[in-house]
Design a protein around this motif. Structure first.
Motif, PDB file in Angstrom:
ATOM      1  N   LYS A 108      -2.744   7.213  -3.638  1.00 22.16           N
ATOM      2  CA  LYS A 108      -4.165   7.545  -3.498  1.00 22.16           C
ATOM      3  C   LYS A 108      -4.959   6.375  -2.910  1.00 22.16           C
ATOM      4  N   PRO A 109      -6.100   6.677  -2.278  1.00 25.35           N
ATOM      5  CA  PRO A 109      -6.969   5.615  -1.771  1.00 25.35           C
ATOM      6  C   PRO A 109      -7.328   4.637  -2.887  1.00 25.35           C
ATOM      7  N   GLY A 110      -7.191   3.353  -2.595  1.00 28.33           N
ATOM      8  CA  GLY A 110      -7.497   2.329  -3.588  1.00 28.33           C
ATOM      9  C   GLY A 110      -6.415   2.121  -4.626  1.00 28.33           C
ATOM     10  N   GLY A 111      -5.313   2.847  -4.509  1.00 36.17           N
ATOM     11  CA  GLY A 111      -4.254   2.780  -5.513  1.00 36.17           C
ATOM     12  C   GLY A 111      -3.193   1.746  -5.207  1.00 36.17           C
ATOM     13  N   SER A 112      -2.338   1.505  -6.206  1.00 36.16           N
ATOM     14  CA  SER A 112      -1.212   0.588  -6.032  1.00 36.16           C
ATOM     15  C   SER A 112       0.011   1.169  -6.723  1.00 36.16           C
ATOM     16  N   GLY A 131      -1.133   7.613   7.118  1.00 34.37           N
ATOM     17  CA  GLY A 131      -2.086   6.687   6.515  1.00 34.37           C
ATOM     18  C   GLY A 131      -1.696   5.243   6.737  1.00 34.37           C
ATOM     19  N   THR A 132      -2.193   4.375   5.857  1.00 33.09           N
ATOM     20  CA  THR A 132      -1.900   2.944   5.948  1.00 33.09           C
ATOM     21  C   THR A 132      -1.513   2.410   4.577  1.00 33.09           C
ATOM     22  N   LEU A 133      -0.682   1.386   4.578  1.00 27.91           N
ATOM     23  CA  LEU A 133      -0.264   0.714   3.345  1.00 27.91           C
ATOM     24  C   LEU A 133      -0.260  -0.782   3.571  1.00 27.91           C
ATOM     25  N   VAL A 134      -0.357  -1.510   2.483  1.00 30.00           N
ATOM     26  CA  VAL A 134      -0.105  -2.939   2.490  1.00 30.00           C
ATOM     27  C   VAL A 134       1.109  -3.145   1.593  1.00 30.00           C
ATOM     28  N   ALA A 135       2.167  -3.724   2.147  1.00 34.67           N
ATOM     29  CA  ALA A 135       3.332  -4.102   1.350  1.00 34.67           C
ATOM     30  C   ALA A 135       3.114  -5.552   0.946  1.00 34.67           C
ATOM     31  N   ALA A 166      -8.144   6.959   2.606  1.00 28.60           N
ATOM     32  CA  ALA A 166      -7.358   8.185   2.789  1.00 28.60           C
ATOM     33  C   ALA A 166      -6.014   8.064   2.065  1.00 28.60           C
ATOM     34  N   MET A 167      -5.451   9.196   1.728  1.00 28.42           N
ATOM     35  CA  MET A 167      -4.141   9.245   1.082  1.00 28.42           C
ATOM     36  C   MET A 167      -3.094   8.632   2.015  1.00 28.42           C
TER      37      MET A 167
END
Length: 179
Positions: A108-112, A131-135, A166-167
């Protein structure tokens, strides 16, 4: 969630409920309720149990017996787990009885993927589907967009973050299974 599977794994190791509770730092009552199917544990509790029992997280779920060496996992029979905060959901696309674990995740947006980076004995590759992620791996951040991937040694503390509005959908392949 199959509490009987946890009971079976615990008993095979000669552990009592109290010993498992002490080692996982959760209450014996919670372990008992999980084993009897009275409650579903959080993702963090499942991670603790899998570490203490020294099995991949998804091995805590019922497994299909090995057969011809070919497994088909139908969409409506995938094992699914969700974090307590419901930030992240995983569905297992691999059969769960081999040396490769394939998971589809949504964040979810803002999730980890976890409150703090964590490690486990494996190798992972994360592929962003949408979408986008930060690893975050060993304190370093890697920004990923659709089609990007990040491959790393899972023994390094890591987690995934969705800092967008966004998801995010992604695939994780891990070998050997220890997620």
């Amino acid at each position: 969630m199959d509490g009987f599977r946890i009971r079976e794994l615990r008993a095979n190791r000669g552990m009592t409920i109290s010993q498992l509770a002490l080692a996982t730092e959760v209450s014996a009552g919670l372990i008992s309720q999980v084993e009897r199917g009275r409650t579903d544990p959080s993702l963090e509790t499942l991670r603790k149990i899998s570490r203490v029992l020294d099995v991949p997280l998804f091995e805590l779920f019922a497994q299909e017996p090995e057969g011809s060496g070919v497994s088909v996992v139908r969409k409506d029979h995938q094992v699914r787990i969700t974090s307590p905060t419901e930030d992240i959901t995983y569905s297992r696309h691999s059969a769960g009885n081999g040396q490769l674990e394939v998971l589809r995740g949504t964040l979810k947006p803002g999730g980890s993927s976890s409150a703090e980076p964590w490690s486990h004995p494996s190798e992972e590759c994360v592929v962003v589907v949408e979408g986008t992620l930060v690893a975050e791996v060993q304190g370093k951040r890697y920004s990923l967009t659709e089609g990007d991937s990040c491959h790393f040694n899972s023994r390094l503390p890591h987690r995934l973050l969705n800092e967008s509005n966004a998801m995010a959908t992604f695939i994780v392949a891990a070998t050997p299974p220890s997620y």
